[in-house]
Scaffold this motif. Structure first.
Motif, mmCIF file in Angstrom:
data_model
loop_
_atom_site.group_PDB
_atom_site.id
_atom_site.type_symbol
_atom_site.label_atom_id
_atom_site.label_comp_id
_atom_site.label_asym_id
_atom_site.label_seq_id
_atom_site.Cartn_x
_atom_site.Cartn_y
_atom_site.Cartn_z
ATOM 1 N N SER A 65 -12.281 -22.847 67.860
ATOM 2 C CA SER A 65 -12.958 -21.976 68.656
ATOM 3 C C SER A 65 -11.838 -21.336 69.584
ATOM 4 C CB SER A 65 -13.710 -22.854 69.834
ATOM 5 O OG SER A 65 -14.901 -23.414 69.057
ATOM 6 N N ASN A 66 -10.473 -22.230 69.914
ATOM 7 C CA ASN A 66 -9.528 -21.503 70.592
ATOM 8 C C ASN A 66 -8.694 -20.608 69.899
ATOM 9 O OD1 ASN A 66 -10.110 -23.030 72.846
ATOM 10 N ND2 ASN A 66 -8.961 -24.879 72.118
ATOM 11 N N THR A 67 -8.554 -20.953 68.625
ATOM 12 C CA THR A 67 -7.646 -20.060 67.747
ATOM 13 C C THR A 67 -8.331 -18.849 67.099
ATOM 14 O OG1 THR A 67 -8.220 -21.311 65.593
ATOM 15 C CG2 THR A 67 -6.123 -21.872 67.074
ATOM 16 N N ASN A 116 -11.141 -17.607 68.888
ATOM 17 C CA ASN A 116 -11.616 -16.791 70.020
ATOM 18 C C ASN A 116 -13.206 -16.695 69.426
ATOM 19 O OD1 ASN A 116 -11.906 -15.927 72.329
ATOM 20 N ND2 ASN A 116 -11.701 -13.738 71.765
#
Length: 213
Positions: free
Chosen positions: A67-69, A71
């Protein structure tokens, strides 16, 4: 066509080409498709080597990492261990009718072909075959040996879609990500899912495609 309440199983095994699997997961997550994702121990090593040396090895950390890497909201993706025999994908009574093994190592291909079922990935594939579902394997090896080809033929005769990770160039890809999308688009077409990552043949610029014939 995959409905919003349908689930898909995605298995990542220890062959080169994990970028295809990561991109596939991103597309499915962006469409809020419910996914059971199983990553073999060898695939985790390949992810650290080919994708990111900081890739987490614990399934509980993978959703947040992606989710973070990337987006992208990965809340629809459930990461499960390769020995979770209580997971729904281990039984025909609860398993999704569609499964993608991407990339598919030759060891996994062989195990699926003979019905070994020594891991959750192998068992899940066996379930899809016996339930007459939609199994898609994405082999990534070169060259293929006679053993590999016989295993692929056997799976094809069972109704399995054998979709080698062979990028195409008619869309005039500009970078590695574009090349990855040419394979992922083929997988998406087999699900099927109404997502277009690259233009279909015949819808590309005529001047560009004629140069690649």
């Amino acid at each position: 066509m995959i409905a919003m309440n349908d689930s898909v199983t995605v298995a990542i095994t220890g062959a080169s080409g994990v970028q295809y699997a990561v991109r596939l997961l991103q597309v499915l997550a962006a469409q809020s498709v419910s996914v059971y994702c199983v990553i073999s121990d060898t695939a985790k090593l390949v992810l650290k080597k080919e994708y990111d040396e900081y890739f987490p090895t614990c399934e509980s950390d993978m959703g947040g990492y992606f989710s973070n890497t990337l987006n992208t909201d990965f809340s629809s993706i459930q990461f499960i261990t390769n020995d979770d025999w209580y997971c729904a994908i281990a039984s025909g009574s609860g398993a999704p009718k569609t499964m993608v093994v991407c990339p598919c190592s030759m060891g996994t291909l062989s195990a699926i072909s003979c019905g070994a079922s020594n891991s959750l990935i192998e068992r899940a594939a066996d379930v899809v075959i016996k339930e007459r579902g939609n199994l898609i394997v994405v082999p990534r090896e070169s060259p293929f040996s006679t053993i590999h080809l016989k295993n692929m033929l056997g799976l094809s005769e069972m109704g399995v879609c054998v979709l080698p990770a062979v990028p195409s160039f008619y869309s005039n890809p500009n970078n590695i990500n574009d090349l990855v999308d040419t394979v992922v688009q083929r997988i998406i077409n087999q699900l099927p899912l109404a997502v277009s990552l690259i233009p279909a043949w015949g819808k590309c610029d005529e001047g560009s495609t004629s140069e690649n014939k």
